[in-house]
Write a protein that holds these residues in place. Structure first.
Motif, PDB file in Angstrom:
ATOM      1  N   GLU A 115      16.820  -6.915  -1.477  1.00  0.00           N
ATOM      2  CA  GLU A 115      18.066  -7.768  -0.950  1.00  0.00           C
ATOM      3  C   GLU A 115      19.039  -6.869  -0.838  1.00  0.00           C
ATOM      4  O   GLU A 115      19.810  -7.108   0.137  1.00  0.00           O
ATOM      5  CB  GLU A 115      18.155  -8.681  -2.257  1.00  0.00           C
ATOM      6  CG  GLU A 115      19.219  -9.575  -2.000  1.00  0.00           C
ATOM      7  CD  GLU A 115      18.601 -10.828  -1.178  1.00  0.00           C
ATOM      8  OE1 GLU A 115      17.495 -11.250  -1.230  1.00  0.00           O
ATOM      9  OE2 GLU A 115      19.658 -11.670  -0.721  1.00  0.00           O
ATOM     10  N   PHE A 119      20.287  -6.807   3.008  1.00  0.00           N
ATOM     11  CA  PHE A 119      21.655  -7.594   3.393  1.00  0.00           C
ATOM     12  C   PHE A 119      22.937  -6.958   2.915  1.00  0.00           C
ATOM     13  O   PHE A 119      23.707  -6.626   3.345  1.00  0.00           O
ATOM     14  CB  PHE A 119      21.514  -8.965   2.567  1.00  0.00           C
ATOM     15  CG  PHE A 119      20.497  -9.821   3.395  1.00  0.00           C
ATOM     16  CD1 PHE A 119      20.685  -9.937   4.731  1.00  0.00           C
ATOM     17  CD2 PHE A 119      19.413 -10.251   2.512  1.00  0.00           C
ATOM     18  CE1 PHE A 119      19.678 -10.822   5.254  1.00  0.00           C
ATOM     19  CE2 PHE A 119      18.435 -11.290   3.231  1.00  0.00           C
ATOM     20  CZ  PHE A 119      18.491 -11.616   4.775  1.00  0.00           C
ATOM     21  N   ASP A 120      22.854  -6.586   1.607  1.00  0.00           N
ATOM     22  CA  ASP A 120      24.267  -6.135   0.866  1.00  0.00           C
ATOM     23  C   ASP A 120      24.557  -4.936   1.499  1.00  0.00           C
ATOM     24  O   ASP A 120      25.757  -4.954   1.657  1.00  0.00           O
ATOM     25  CB  ASP A 120      24.195  -6.164  -0.724  1.00  0.00           C
ATOM     26  CG  ASP A 120      23.407  -7.207  -1.228  1.00  0.00           C
ATOM     27  OD1 ASP A 120      24.282  -7.842  -2.278  1.00  0.00           O
ATOM     28  OD2 ASP A 120      22.353  -7.659  -1.095  1.00  0.00           O
ATOM     29  N   PHE A 124      26.503  -7.851   4.787  1.00  0.00           N
ATOM     30  CA  PHE A 124      26.243  -9.470   4.721  1.00  0.00           C
ATOM     31  C   PHE A 124      26.952  -9.998   3.597  1.00  0.00           C
ATOM     32  O   PHE A 124      26.700  -9.589   2.384  1.00  0.00           O
ATOM     33  CB  PHE A 124      24.647  -9.995   4.567  1.00  0.00           C
ATOM     34  CG  PHE A 124      24.031  -9.613   5.853  1.00  0.00           C
ATOM     35  CD1 PHE A 124      23.642 -10.632   6.473  1.00  0.00           C
ATOM     36  CD2 PHE A 124      23.570  -8.475   6.315  1.00  0.00           C
ATOM     37  CE1 PHE A 124      22.743 -10.479   7.758  1.00  0.00           C
ATOM     38  CE2 PHE A 124      22.731  -8.223   7.345  1.00  0.00           C
ATOM     39  CZ  PHE A 124      22.623  -9.304   8.167  1.00  0.00           C
ATOM     40  N   LYS A 126      27.699 -12.277   0.139  1.00  0.00           N
ATOM     41  CA  LYS A 126      26.892 -13.176  -0.452  1.00  0.00           C
ATOM     42  C   LYS A 126      26.898 -14.479   0.024  1.00  0.00           C
ATOM     43  O   LYS A 126      27.958 -15.036   0.380  1.00  0.00           O
ATOM     44  CB  LYS A 126      27.312 -12.968  -2.008  1.00  0.00           C
ATOM     45  CG  LYS A 126      26.954 -11.802  -2.651  1.00  0.00           C
ATOM     46  CD  LYS A 126      25.883 -11.908  -3.810  1.00  0.00           C
ATOM     47  CE  LYS A 126      25.431 -10.826  -4.484  1.00  0.00           C
ATOM     48  NZ  LYS A 126      24.969  -9.703  -3.819  1.00  0.00           N
ATOM     49  N   ARG A 131      22.472 -14.420   6.609  1.00  0.00           N
ATOM     50  CA  ARG A 131      21.130 -14.195   5.938  1.00  0.00           C
ATOM     51  C   ARG A 131      19.835 -15.050   6.225  1.00  0.00           C
ATOM     52  O   ARG A 131      18.932 -14.457   6.422  1.00  0.00           O
ATOM     53  CB  ARG A 131      21.334 -14.211   4.273  1.00  0.00           C
ATOM     54  CG  ARG A 131      22.333 -13.023   4.003  1.00  0.00           C
ATOM     55  CD  ARG A 131      22.397 -13.038   2.267  1.00  0.00           C
ATOM     56  NE  ARG A 131      23.550 -12.240   1.976  1.00  0.00           N
ATOM     57  CZ  ARG A 131      23.490 -11.369   0.830  1.00  0.00           C
ATOM     58  NH1 ARG A 131      22.516 -11.325   0.169  1.00  0.00           N
ATOM     59  NH2 ARG A 131      24.355 -10.479   0.717  1.00  0.00           N
ATOM     60  N   TYR A 134      17.586 -14.517   9.677  1.00  0.00           N
ATOM     61  CA  TYR A 134      16.497 -13.398   9.615  1.00  0.00           C
ATOM     62  C   TYR A 134      15.300 -14.027   9.044  1.00  0.00           C
ATOM     63  O   TYR A 134      14.356 -13.000   9.350  1.00  0.00           O
ATOM     64  CB  TYR A 134      17.041 -12.233   8.821  1.00  0.00           C
ATOM     65  CG  TYR A 134      18.139 -11.361   9.587  1.00  0.00           C
ATOM     66  CD1 TYR A 134      17.450 -10.603  10.569  1.00  0.00           C
ATOM     67  CD2 TYR A 134      19.260 -11.770   9.658  1.00  0.00           C
ATOM     68  CE1 TYR A 134      18.309  -9.722  11.409  1.00  0.00           C
ATOM     69  CE2 TYR A 134      20.301 -10.915  10.602  1.00  0.00           C
ATOM     70  CZ  TYR A 134      19.776 -10.095  11.448  1.00  0.00           C
ATOM     71  OH  TYR A 134      20.405  -9.260  12.351  1.00  0.00           O
ATOM     72  N   THR A 136      13.551 -14.354   6.489  1.00  0.00           N
ATOM     73  CA  THR A 136      12.853 -13.260   5.583  1.00  0.00           C
ATOM     74  C   THR A 136      11.425 -14.035   5.098  1.00  0.00           C
ATOM     75  O   THR A 136      11.786 -14.959   4.337  1.00  0.00           O
ATOM     76  CB  THR A 136      13.725 -12.504   4.724  1.00  0.00           C
ATOM     77  OG1 THR A 136      14.515 -13.763   4.062  1.00  0.00           O
ATOM     78  CG2 THR A 136      14.574 -11.848   5.587  1.00  0.00           C
TER      79      THR A 136
END
Ligand code: DAH
Length: 318
Positions: A115, A119-120, A124, A126, A131, A134, A136
């Protein structure tokens, strides 16, 4: 398979029963629901067991002693069946080679990530809806098969930060395989390839980025190209752009036929900061785009699904 049918019927009846929960007095609803759920779990477990048994019965044992051609000369006809490089492997090598000629290092991506890198580390926020954009996949342990090669940006920035201390720029490309949980059709695959680029120095500008990208596409398609940009949105770049090229005549394009080839932009200060690079002193740009699409245009392919199909008629064309 009679047993399976029977179990499915039972499940259906149970679902019908569940719909009656509205008629059950409120104080008995919890008990009613729990009871139904337990029975449902039992049936589902039985269905899974029956299906697994059916599958096990179908699997044929492999004869590991069978001829595999390693220590013996190949029979004549085998030589026509020899494997060859996959077109995407060949083209990916070409892509990396062009960037290397421009002075970029290449770092390989990975096929399982987390993650933080997905993302982070890319700014991106929270719970931000970007998110979800994408699509995922996730493993049971919540690991993520990367949905873009940008997952490598943070690692590259940290690994190459020493270049900046030595007065040099960070210039790295990252080829890799990426995965998205989306419906497959002629232009979408769940598994495809991207190449990421990351550049950081004290003085670099967006003009440098556009120059590098133009140079890359002109080398790859071996001709002069018209390029264009339009605004885009990525949390990890500010400003963000989409980079387009005009489809060359030699590849079936008409005037004004622009194709979006990749996303790019100036690296967001937060992304630099998280990697320990001072955005007051250094600037960077980054880009990432699909390799499959690049190759499809080069060879006039109409369906991305050929690449992962294992179709020998297709593969032998290359
Ligand atoms: N990772 C983005 C995608 O797959 C593409 C991209 C956009 C990569 C902007 C970048 C960038 O490095 O700066 O949609």
């Amino acid at each position: 398979m009679q047993e399976l049918e029977q179990l499915k019927q039972e499940l259906k009846k149970l679902n019908e029963e569940a719909a009656k929960i509205r008629d059950v007095p409120t104080e008995q609803r919890a008990e009613f629901g729990r009871n139904l759920n337990l029975r449902k779990q039992e049936i589902l477990a039985k269905i899974a067991a029956v299906e697994k048994a059916a599958l096990d019965a179908k699997v044929e044992p492999i004869d590991v002693t069978a001829f595999c051609g390693v220590n013996e000369p190949l029979p004549e006809f085998y030589s026509t069946l020899m494997g060859s490089r996959h077109p995407l492997t060949t083209e990916m090598d070409r892509v990396v080679e062009i960037y290397q000629m421009m002075g970029f290092d290449a770092v390989e991506s990975r096929q399982l990530d987390d993650e933080y890198h997905m993302f982070d580390s890319l700014n991106f926020a929270k719970e931000h809806p970007a998110r979800d954009g994408y699509d995922t996949f996730r493993t049971e342990e919540s690991l993520i098969p990367p949905a873009h090669t940008s997952t490598m940006q943070h690692r590259v920035l940290k690994q190459y930060k020493k270049n900046l201390d030595e007065g040099k720029a960070i210039a790295v490309v990252v080829p890799g395989r990426v995965f998205r949980n989306e419906d497959v059709d002629a232009t979408h695959e769940h598994t495809f390839y991207q190449c990421e680029g990351v550049y950081v120095s004290k003085t670099c500008t967006m003009g440098d980025m556009l120059g590098i990208l133009r140079e890359f596409f002109e080398k790859y398609y071996e001709q002069k190209l018209n390029i264009r940009t339009q605004p885009g949105y990525f949390p990890f770049t500010e400003p963000s752009l989409e980079f387009l090229i005009e489809k060359p005549k030699s590849l079936g394009g008409k005037k004004g036929d622009f194709l979006e080839m990749l996303g790019c932009g100036m690296i967001h200060p937060n992304v630099l900061k998280l990697a320990g690079i001072d955005p007051e002193i250094y600037h960077g740009f980054a880009w990432g785009g699909g390799i499959d699409r690049l190759v499809m245009l080069k060879y006039g392919l109409m369906d991305v699904r050929y690449f992962e199909s294992g179709n020998l008629y297709f593969l032998r064309e290359f």
